[in-house]
Motif scaffolding. Structure first.
Motif, short mmCIF file in Angstrom:
data_model
loop_
_atom_site.label_atom_id
_atom_site.label_comp_id
_atom_site.label_asym_id
_atom_site.label_seq_id
_atom_site.Cartn_x
_atom_site.Cartn_y
_atom_site.Cartn_z
N GLU A 321 -113.13 28.82 3.76
CA GLU A 321 -113.47 30.20 3.45
C GLU A 321 -114.87 30.28 2.86
O GLU A 321 -115.33 29.38 2.17
CB GLU A 321 -112.45 30.74 2.43
N TRP A 323 -117.85 31.31 0.40
CA TRP A 323 -117.86 31.32 -1.06
C TRP A 323 -117.56 32.72 -1.60
O TRP A 323 -116.88 32.86 -2.61
CB TRP A 323 -119.23 30.85 -1.54
N GLY A 325 -115.65 34.85 -0.31
CA GLY A 325 -114.25 35.19 -0.05
C GLY A 325 -114.10 36.07 1.16
O GLY A 325 -115.07 36.57 1.74
N SER A 385 -111.35 33.65 -3.90
CA SER A 385 -112.43 32.72 -3.55
C SER A 385 -113.16 32.21 -4.79
O SER A 385 -113.11 32.82 -5.87
CB SER A 385 -113.43 33.44 -2.65
#
Length: 752
Positions: A321, A323, A325, A385
């Protein structure tokens, strides 16, 4: 991951990207690289040994304007690799990546010695804004990633050749300005402006002084930075956040407003916008609605140029994913909130009372604790995230709440007052603080002197014959600051009021507690930086001087060679620490404090096999039980190999009942059920019998549910003869339920 470890194959891929090969071959080699670059680990494994040939081939592909497909794949690969920090950024700069990006925008070839041929900035902007192509978003994403990871030394290789980079910065800042001015009226072209605006936000967080200065000065010249315009943007955001029960949020408009506000408040912090009492309430609402997925928008949905990242399907490929999010509205909402709040000093953000250091007075803290802080603390408990988590922690630090609350740290809090302390920290004011060498050595080793001096000069023995250490602290260490640092070390979370921020920050810097130091500095979270993780496993690693005071011995006849030179045990075992075991296990804590013969024993024989004991120790020291990943590798294991991995969880589930291990039984159940559907029938049958012998009937029922539909076949083949009558009854009952409910087991029904 398996392919990446094949050095010969990776070297061949690096060669095939090169310019001497046909375009069709280079395109396929770049596409394969894109798959290998889907995670930071993949990037490190690929780029570390093969950085130069891959980057040179990539750069050449990006410069091939006559081969559109090749240029596109080159840009896509560069975008993926530049998401991650690393030495490969230096190679991109040394290969004049800024010239290549300019060339893509203009469609003309330039070189560093022909700088006078660069068109004027306004002409470049007009050309790019009026002639958008699907390759432009890659340029801005690449430029943003270059900027946010660009240390001052990286750009030194382009010294005196920065006119091209300056032109690129001017162009992207002009596009971002256009986006900001249009975001309030919603004339935003998302494919054109979102990548440019994101690149500018990354430039405003660049560690490189030149890039930050150029982007800031350019934006300051052209942006409407007055409070009136900020209020217009906020009013637009507020109206987009207000809805009736029957209508849904316009996530794109909210995201556009948030990105524009983020750029403005980062560029020129504003105090007046916070005079509007609703600003924090609106941002709190946005964050709350994002967490409930009522406001949700992804870059993949917004930007069509990113969809190549997720082409195809795989049974076990884990795409890392971003960073920021998946829900970028949440990320930018947190970014705006942090930058607004951190601009406020010496006044309470709620009642406007004058303060020394904080942004909220004690009288108003409860107001935020019940509202905004409650929302943020709830968010930290969710699977969000790293970028969002870091912004939340930095926001909470502005209210004096520093760190990352976690389950293991919560358990270790009790150790601050525990009798098993074996370390005394002596301060100049006569105060002494007790601690534990095991925890300090794992979480903050800088607080301890060298192992040699600690063992020779500071070691004493208490009345029970236990080792005890005394360490005299520097005269400059403040006792209150040390208490706060110790609390953070033990728990991962601490409340630091404004009057003590400076000494705590100073001590955190000395102790190399970078996570606490950065939070207290009120700095922007570094893009793509990792979230601090509470972990004590470093205490298990072999060291020059061991602080272990207890040995856990497995139920095994196999021999092992111990890395501790003084250890005489030849069976499988782990050198551990009473303080860590006791804080995680009430049974062991009671045993150590009982005063009975067992409490003085140096070895505890644990009724577990070696694999189960190894997993238990990982849980003690990290707070997480190791998982099984039910991917294609799991499906291809033999029956014996699958059973060997499942069996330890049945053992742990059984021990959890006897030792009162909170959460271990539930985690073991979750691990087993996650992979039952991809477990072989023979392994599932054997596991059923094994779990039944240990009295773990919940696991028995779960495993039976995965094979119940095969009951007639298993019965006729004789595979069930090994099962006890009680287990057979469970299996027959489950098969009857399966038959009566249209082919669904009771476990599946409960999940539904």
């Amino acid at each position: 991951m398996v392919l990446l470890k094949n050095e010969e194959l990776m070297a061949k891929i690096g060669e095939l990207i090169g310019k001497s090969h046909p375009c069709v071959v280079r395109i396929e080699a770049l596409k394969l690289c894109q798959i290998l670059l889907r995670s930071s680990k993949g990037c490190n494994l690929l780029m570390a040994p093969h950085c130069q040939p891959i980057i040179e081939g990539m750069i050449n592909a990006m410069s091939r304007g006559d081969e559109r497909l090749l240029m596109t794949e080159g840009c896509r690969t560069a975008f993926l690799v530049l998401r991650y920090a690393g030495n490969h950024h230096r190679f991109f700069w040394s290969n004049a990546i800024d010239d290549i990006l300019y060339n893509i925008l203009t469609g003309s070839c330039i070189s560093s010695h022909k700088a006078h041929q660069i068109m004027c900035h306004d002409k470049l902007y007009n050309m790019v804004s009026k002639n958008f192509t699907d390759i432009h978003p890659y340029v801005w994403d690449i430029l943003g990633n270059l900027a946010v990871h660009c240390n001052n030394e990286y750009l030194s290789v382009r010294k005196g050749q920065d006119c091209v980079l300056q032109a690129l910065i001017y162009c992207v800042c002009s596009l971002a300005t256009d986006a900001i001015q249009k975001s309030s009226t919603m004339k935003l072209s998302k494919d054109v402006h979102e990548p440019a605006l994101r690149a500018v936000l990354m430039m405003l967080q660049s560690p490189n002084g030149y890039i930050l200065s150029e982007a800031s000065s350019q934006l300051l010249q052209v942006l409407p930075l007055g409070d009136d315009y900020l209020n217009i943007l906020f009013t637009s955001l507020e109206s987009n956040t207000t809805r009736s029960i029957t209508t849904s949020f316009d996530s794109v408009k909210i995201m556009s407003n948030l990105m524009s506000l983020a750029g403005l408040v980062m560029l020129k912090p504003s105090h007046n916008i916070l005079n509007k009492s609703s600003v924090i309430d609106v941002l709190s609402t946005i964050i709350k609605e994002c967490l409930h997925n009522n406001i949700h928008i992804t870059r993949l949905k917004l930007d069509s140029h990113l969809q190549f990242c997720f082409d195809g399907a795989s049974c076990c490929s884990l795409v890392e994913e971003e960073w920021e999010g998946e829900n970028i509205a949440l990320f930018y909402g947190l970014m705006v909130l942090f930058n607004l709040l951190k601009s406020i000093n010496f006044v309470c953000v709620h009642c406007k009372r004058n303060l020394d250091m904080e942004i909220v007075c004690h009288g108003c803290r409860d107001y935020f604790t019940e509202g905004l802080i409650s929302v943020l603390q709830n968010a930290l408990r969710q699977n969000i995230s790293p970028g969002a988590k870091l912004y939340i922690s930095h926001i909470m630090s502005l209210f004096g709440l520093c760190g990352f609350p976690n389950k293991l740290g919560g358990k270790m809090r009790r150790a601050l007052d525990d009798e098993l302390a074996d370390l005394e920290l002596l301060l100049s004011d006569g105060i002494s603080l007790n601690a534990h060498t095991a925890i300090i050595s794992a979480r903050c080793p800088k607080l301890l002197p060298s192992a040699k001096s600690l063992g020779n000069d500071g070691k004493t023995t208490d009345e029970w014959g236990r080792s005890f250490y005394r360490v005299r602290m520097s005269d400059r260490v403040d006792s209150n600051a040390l208490k706060k640092v110790l609390e953070y070390v033990y728990t991962g979370f601490v409340m630091v009021d404004g009057d003590i921020v400076k000494p705590v920050r100073t001590l955190a810097k000395y102790c190399h507690l970078k996570s606490l130091q950065k939070i207290l500095q009120k700095d922007q979270p570094r893009w793509n930086s990792d979230c601090p993780r509470y972990d004590l496993t470093a205490a298990l690693e072999p060291a020059e001087y061991s602080f272990s005071d207890i040995i856990l011995e497995a139920r095994s006849n196999e021999e092992m060679k111990c890395c501790h030179s003084s250890c005489q045990l030849s069976t499988q075992h782990v050198h551990s620490h009473k303080i860590v075991l006791g804080m995680n296990c009430d049974y062991l804590r009671a045993l150590f404090n009982s005063g009975m013969h067992e409490s003085f024993s140096e070895v505890i024989r644990v009724p577990l096999g070696w694999q189960a004991l190894d997993k238990l120790v990982q849980w003690f020291y990290s707070g997480d039980l190791p998982k099984i990943t039910p991917d294609c590798r799991w499906r291809n294991l033999t029956t014996e190999e699958q059973l060997c991995q499942l069996q330890p969880y049945a053992e742990l589930s059984s021990l959890a009942e006897f030792w009162f291990l909170e959460g271990v039984k539930e985690e073991s159940f979750a691990v087993v059920t996650s992979c039952l559907n991809s477990t072989s029938t023979a392994a599932a049958i054997e596991f059923v019998q094994s779990a039944a012998q240990l009295g773990q009937w919940e696991l028995v029922e779960a495993a039976v549910g995965s094979v119940a539909h095969l009951y007639p076949k298993l019965r006729d083949s004789g595979q069930l003869e090994q099962l006890d009558d009680d287990v057979l009854n469970v299996l027959r009952t489950e098969y009857v339920r399966y038959s009566q409910h249209g082919g669904r087991s009771s476990r599946i029904q409960r999940e539904c």
